[in-house]
Design an enzyme around this catalytic site. Structure first.
Site: not given
Ligand code: ADP
Ligand code: MG
Length: 519
Positions: A61, A94-95, A386
């Site tokens: 996270d 957040t990322t 989240d």
């Molecule tokens: P953040 O802290 O920004 O939420 P995450 O590590 O949760 O970072 O990543 C979020 C990103 O991953 C978003 O752009 C989301 O659409 C993408 N994402 C989540 N699940 C999938 C998936 N199964 N395939 C492709 N992209 C995905």
């Molecule tokens: Mg996320």
């Protein structure tokens, strides 16, 4: 002035000006954002953070990573704040927000080197940001936000998170059931939802409890451990003698007088228990202490009592059962009582927890998260929070957009096509913003093991022909596809907020040309 030097700063202050200030700020901001880049997306990696006292946090996270890192540089701190704002406003992304902020800084650095004035960069970035918001709105899904959509949004936010041995799909089910349980018309009060963790057990035992769980055990061993449809009292005081027997001085000259004094005490305590019993309370939560003899009396009457209940717990019990908190037993009246379907005490390893379920005012619900170790339950708790946040955000007016980088590809495309009509050097800044947005699909691609440049080229051509394209992670690698077909959905509010806070922080840093630091 007679050539006298004039000192306006103390000798110990440090001052960095002009290009030096700018480049050190930009470098610091970029470094912070770089540190979370590899965690983005479903195939993102985790970070292990060790504090100086040796505590270990393992997480994926962004906000947690930045929060755990001991960051001192003021400009770097601003990127940490981007993550914090994102966390406070929408709870996810957040990322995304910090990676975008870092890339906006990096592109700004290039522009500065090409002699584009900081003010021009700031203006261009702001203009591009509003084009980005237009694109987010244009990409919002038309279809109704039903439970199926909500489950996909929850699952998207949890894929790639360490959720123990439980499938994101099952957790998404629990999350959506939780949110819809507290939903009133279109409104969800997020504060009615608590995530409570308990180690020992499998993550798949994670479940929705329609009520609250408090860390309390019965005040006496002989009290019932479970009471069906109880009436509940919450008392904000001790149940003890008004004059503590330790302080009171008895002038005892005869044995009778001692007996009398003891009988009087007994009567007083019995009186409190009688009062609780007579108004019909079957379970009592007391924030103060309960005298030992009073505990025994309560147990004898079959009343379940808890003592030293924390203020937060008392508050949530009152809100779940509809009980009013009484200042003392004397003040306790029948209409102060609340109700529940069941109150039970359950043992988990060495811990005892009281479950207050199905209260009449039961808007309060708890996601009871289980896991083998604290590292598992901690990360599960973050993932659940989240997911709860994104489901609540998806129910908001902005709706949902395709995930997996598809919305970002659409944003960059929209900005580029509008940039042509923007005059002067500002156009360069607007285009740079679009290039910065590309970092998100590029990072998703590289974290998935794809070549980021090839992936970007393929994404753009797929976007041209199909109107929508994202990086879908499939087993060990990624493919280019339509996120809607794979159920990858994010709340639009996550993208809106990420653009907003990343733009704000990066433009603020770019505008600084002088850093004056007191010692
Ligand atoms: P953040 O802290 O920004 O939420 P995450 O590590 O949760 O970072 O990543 C979020 C990103 O991953 C978003 O752009 C989301 O659409 C993408 N994402 C989540 N699940 C999938 C998936 N199964 N395939 C492709 N992209 C995905
Ligand atoms: Mg996320």
């Amino acid at each position: 002035m007679g050539g006298q030097p004039m000192f306006i700063l103390s000798e110990d202050s440090q001052r960095t000006q002009g290009d030096d200030a700018q480049s050190s700020n930009i470098a610091a901001g970029k470094a912070v954002s770089e540190s979370v880049r590899t965690t983005l997306g479903p195939r993102g990696m985790d970070k292990m953070l060790v504090s100086d006292s040796g505590d270990v946090v393992i997480t994926n996270d962004g906000a947690t990573i930045l929060d755990e890192m001991d960051i001192e540089h003021p400009a770097a701190q601003m990127i940490v704040e981007v993550a914090e704002t994102q966390e406070d406003e929408v709870g996810d992304g957040t990322t995304t927000a910090s990676v975008l902020a870092g890339e906006l800084l990096s592109k700004a650095e290039d522009l500065l080197e090409d002699d584009v004035h900081p003010t021009t960069i700031v203006e261009g970035y702001h203009e591009a940001a509003s084009l980005a918001q237009e694109a987010v709105r244009a990409n919002a899904l038309d279809e109704e936000i039903d439970e199926d959509v909500l489950r996909k949004v929850a699952e998207t936010s949890m894929t790639g998170k360490g959720t123990g041995d439980v499938a994101a799909e099952d957790l998404a089910e629990t999350v959506v059931a939780t949110v819809t349980h507290v939903q009133e018309n279109d409104h969800v009060d997020r504060s009615n939802i608590t995530v409570r963790t308990q180690t020992g057990g499998s993550s798949s035992a994670t479940d929705l409890v329609e009520g609250v769980i408090v860390d309390e055990e019965p005040a006496h061993d002989n009290m019932p451990r479970s009471v069906g449809t109880p009436t509940v009292a919450v008392v904000d005081n001790d149940i003890d003698l008004k004059e503590s027997s330790i302080d009171a001085e008895y002038n005892i000259t005869e044995a009778d007088q001692l007996n009398e004094a003891m009988a009087a005490e007994e009567e007083e305590l019995k009186g409190y228990v009688d009062r609780i019993d007579s108004i019909g309370a079957k379970v009592v939560f007391v924030t103060g202490d309960i005298a030992d003899r009073a505990k025994a009396f309560l147990a004898k009457r079959g009343i379940l009592a808890f003592e030293s209940v924390g203020d937060d717990d008392a508050k949530s019990i009152a809100s779940a059962t509809g009980a009013s908190r009484a200042g003392s037993v004397d003040d306790l009246a029948e209409d102060d009582l609340g109700e529940a379907d069941e109150i039970s005490v359950q043992k988990f390893g060495d811990d005892e927890l009281a479950f207050v379920e199905g209260g009449t005012a039961a808007r309060s619900v708890t996601v009871f998260a289980r896991g083998g170790t604290e590292h598992v339950t901690d990360e599960l708790e973050r993932a659940l929070n989240d997911a709860l946040d994104v489901v609540v955000a998806a129910l908001g007016e902005d709706g949902v957009v395709p995930g997996a980088g598809a919305t970002e590809i659409a944003i960059a495309d929209h900005i580029r096509s509008e940039a042509a009509s923007i005059e002067g050097r500002k156009q360069l800044a607007v285009e740079a913003f679009a290039d910065a947005v590309d970092v998100l699909p590029r990072t998703l691609a590289s974290n998935t093991g794809m070549d980021p440049i090839d992936a970007l080229v393929d994404l753009r051509s797929e976007f041209e022909s199909e109107g929508r394209a994202g990086i879908i992670s499939e087993g060990q690698t990624g493919i280019i596809g339509d996120p809607l077909e794979y159920g990858v959905l994010d709340p639009a509010a996550v993208k809106r907020e990420a653009v907003e806070s990343a733009t704000e922080a990066s433009t603020m840093i770019v505008r600084i040309d002088d850093v004056i630091a007191a010692e």
